[in-house]
Design a protein around this motif. Structure first.
Motif, mmCIF file in Angstrom:
data_model
loop_
_atom_site.group_PDB
_atom_site.id
_atom_site.type_symbol
_atom_site.label_atom_id
_atom_site.label_comp_id
_atom_site.label_asym_id
_atom_site.label_seq_id
_atom_site.Cartn_x
_atom_site.Cartn_y
_atom_site.Cartn_z
ATOM 1 N N LYS A 62 7.514 5.330 4.399
ATOM 2 C CA LYS A 62 7.988 4.799 5.676
ATOM 3 C C LYS A 62 9.457 5.113 5.957
ATOM 4 C CE LYS A 62 8.833 -0.018 4.204
ATOM 5 N NZ LYS A 62 8.491 -1.431 4.499
ATOM 6 N N THR A 79 -10.473 8.165 5.002
ATOM 7 C CA THR A 79 -10.289 7.460 6.269
ATOM 8 C C THR A 79 -11.523 6.649 6.633
ATOM 9 O OG1 THR A 79 -8.733 9.134 7.083
ATOM 10 C CG2 THR A 79 -9.819 7.757 8.735
ATOM 11 N N ASP A 116 -0.162 10.369 -1.938
ATOM 12 C CA ASP A 116 0.652 9.229 -1.516
ATOM 13 C C ASP A 116 0.619 9.000 -0.008
ATOM 14 O OD1 ASP A 116 1.451 8.641 -4.089
ATOM 15 O OD2 ASP A 116 3.344 9.737 -3.948
ATOM 16 N N PRO A 135 -0.531 7.893 3.570
ATOM 17 C CA PRO A 135 -1.523 7.004 4.205
ATOM 18 C C PRO A 135 -2.548 7.823 4.972
ATOM 19 C CG PRO A 135 0.735 6.274 4.653
ATOM 20 C CD PRO A 135 0.836 7.640 4.048
ATOM 21 N N THR A 136 -3.697 7.231 5.237
ATOM 22 C CA THR A 136 -4.730 7.965 5.957
ATOM 23 C C THR A 136 -4.319 8.253 7.402
ATOM 24 O OG1 THR A 136 -5.819 5.842 6.376
ATOM 25 C CG2 THR A 136 -6.658 7.163 4.551
ATOM 26 N N GLY A 142 0.778 -1.230 0.000
ATOM 27 C CA GLY A 142 0.000 0.000 0.000
ATOM 28 C C GLY A 142 0.806 1.273 0.000
ATOM 29 N N LYS A 143 0.100 2.377 0.284
ATOM 30 C CA LYS A 143 0.673 3.713 0.135
ATOM 31 C C LYS A 143 1.886 3.962 1.022
ATOM 32 C CE LYS A 143 -3.487 6.211 -1.281
ATOM 33 N NZ LYS A 143 -4.370 7.343 -0.959
ATOM 34 N N GLY A 144 1.917 3.376 2.204
ATOM 35 C CA GLY A 144 3.020 3.632 3.122
ATOM 36 C C GLY A 144 4.376 3.260 2.567
ATOM 37 N N SER A 178 -7.422 2.042 1.071
ATOM 38 C CA SER A 178 -6.095 1.491 0.843
ATOM 39 C C SER A 178 -5.839 1.549 -0.646
ATOM 40 C CB SER A 178 -6.046 0.046 1.338
ATOM 41 O OG SER A 178 -6.891 -0.760 0.534
ATOM 42 N N CYS A 179 -4.930 0.750 -1.121
ATOM 43 C CA CYS A 179 -4.693 0.663 -2.563
ATOM 44 C C CYS A 179 -5.486 -0.468 -3.180
ATOM 45 C CB CYS A 179 -3.193 0.481 -2.832
ATOM 46 S SG CYS A 179 -2.194 1.915 -2.421
#
Length: 316
Positions: A74, A246, A94, A96-97, A68-70, A251-252
């Motif tokens: 990260k 949210t 890009d 994450p929520t 996913g986006k993280g 997610s992706c």
């Protein structure tokens, strides 16, 4: 060269963390230019720390399959929490929520054009692509919208930076792709767009066109410096869009689109979720005060989740 620990830096010096793609660097340099101009700082006082992320290393599969986006944030998050960078510059879409504890979105730069650009070899409208044309995209949102509009198209995965995607079309390997017009403009490549899809044709991704600046929670120096250049209206719009996402636990894995506009003290939000094949969808909108931005987004997210056709909404 490793970034020095915070304690050894010159007073007032801020280090900016960014990914290393051409677009990420363009956005980081735009931020540094705006921040420097607002405070009278030169480039030496706002150095960039280029950080390679897991998402940059994965080019042959969809992000949903990899985490996913993280994946794009990260390593930058870790550097920020360790104190080796002060600001992190991200494409808002890009993010994450939920950010890691200790990090917050400090604000957004003024938003660019949110629309998607059609990249072809001379065809300006989606409707005019030849039957069965091959279109590359890594975005589930774009894939689903394309399939809804043109079920005959052959949709294939296309990852990589903007230049690589443009080259795939120019070489004839693909007939078309869709790219954010904002990114093309920031790279000075807007002339490569064959046509521009209206928001009605292709509702943007949450955060599209916006640059988010992440800071450490409880960093008053960074927050004060940033306060001079952030955009109020973009902040309200993104508060609504991100609350919408949210609530859907976006997610992706689920095609989701959301876009808010602000006029004075009023906000208008549109949202859309689709099945991956584009055949089923649920959409809606909210109007209200900018002071209710997050609530409007959450309300619309709950509504679409409740109205989603069977099988369309799967946050797992």
């Amino acid at each position: 060269m490793p970034t020095p620990p915070r304690e050894s830096r010159l007073p007032g010096r801020f280090i900016i963390g960014t990914r290393g793609s051409p677009l990420a660097l363009a956005q980081a340099n735009e931020f540094a230019s705006r921040l420097g101009a607002a405070h009278g700082w030169d480039g030496a006082e706002l150095p960039l720390d280029v950080i390679r992320t897991t998402g940059d290393a994965i080019q042959n599969r969809a992000l949903a399959e990899a985490g996913g986006k993280g994946l794009f944030t990260k390593e930058i998050d870790a550097a920020q929490l360790a104190g080796t960078i002060d600001f992190a510059v991200h494409s808002a879409k890009d993010l994450p929520t939920a950010l890691p504890p200790g990090l917050v979105v400090g604000g957004y730069l003024p938003r660019e054009d949110v629309r998607d650009a059609l990249i072809t070899r001379g065809i300006a409208r989606l409707a005019d692509l030849p039957r069965g044309a091959t279109v590359g995209s890594a975005s589930l949102r774009r894939q689903a919208i394309l399939r809804r509009a043109r079920p005959d198209l052959a949709i294939t995965l296309l990852r990589g930076n903007v230049g690589r995607r443009l080259d795939k079309v120019a070489s004839g390997e693909l007939d078309a792709t869709l790219l954010a017009l904002a990114g093309l403009r920031r790279l000075g490549l807007a002339d490569r767009a064959s046509g521009i899809l209206s928001i009605e044709e292709c509702l943007p991704a949450v955060g599209q066109g916006a640059i988010a600046i992440v800071i450490r929670a409880g960093d008053p120096a960074a927050a004060a410096a940033l306060g001079r250049i952030t955009c109020r209206d973009t902040g309200h719009a993104l508060a609504a869009e991100r609350a919408f996402l949210t609530e859907l636990d976006g997610s992706c894995r689920t095609p989701i689109a959301g876009h808010a506009t602000v006029a004075g003290e009023r906000l208008h939000l549109r949202g859309l979720i689709l099945s991956p094949d584009g055949a089923a969808s649920a959409e809606g909108e909210r109007h209200g005060s900018v002071t209710e931005a997050a609530q409007l987004g959450a309300d619309l997210g709950r509504e679409l989740r409740a109205r989603a056709p069977a099988g369309i909404y799967d946050p797992a």
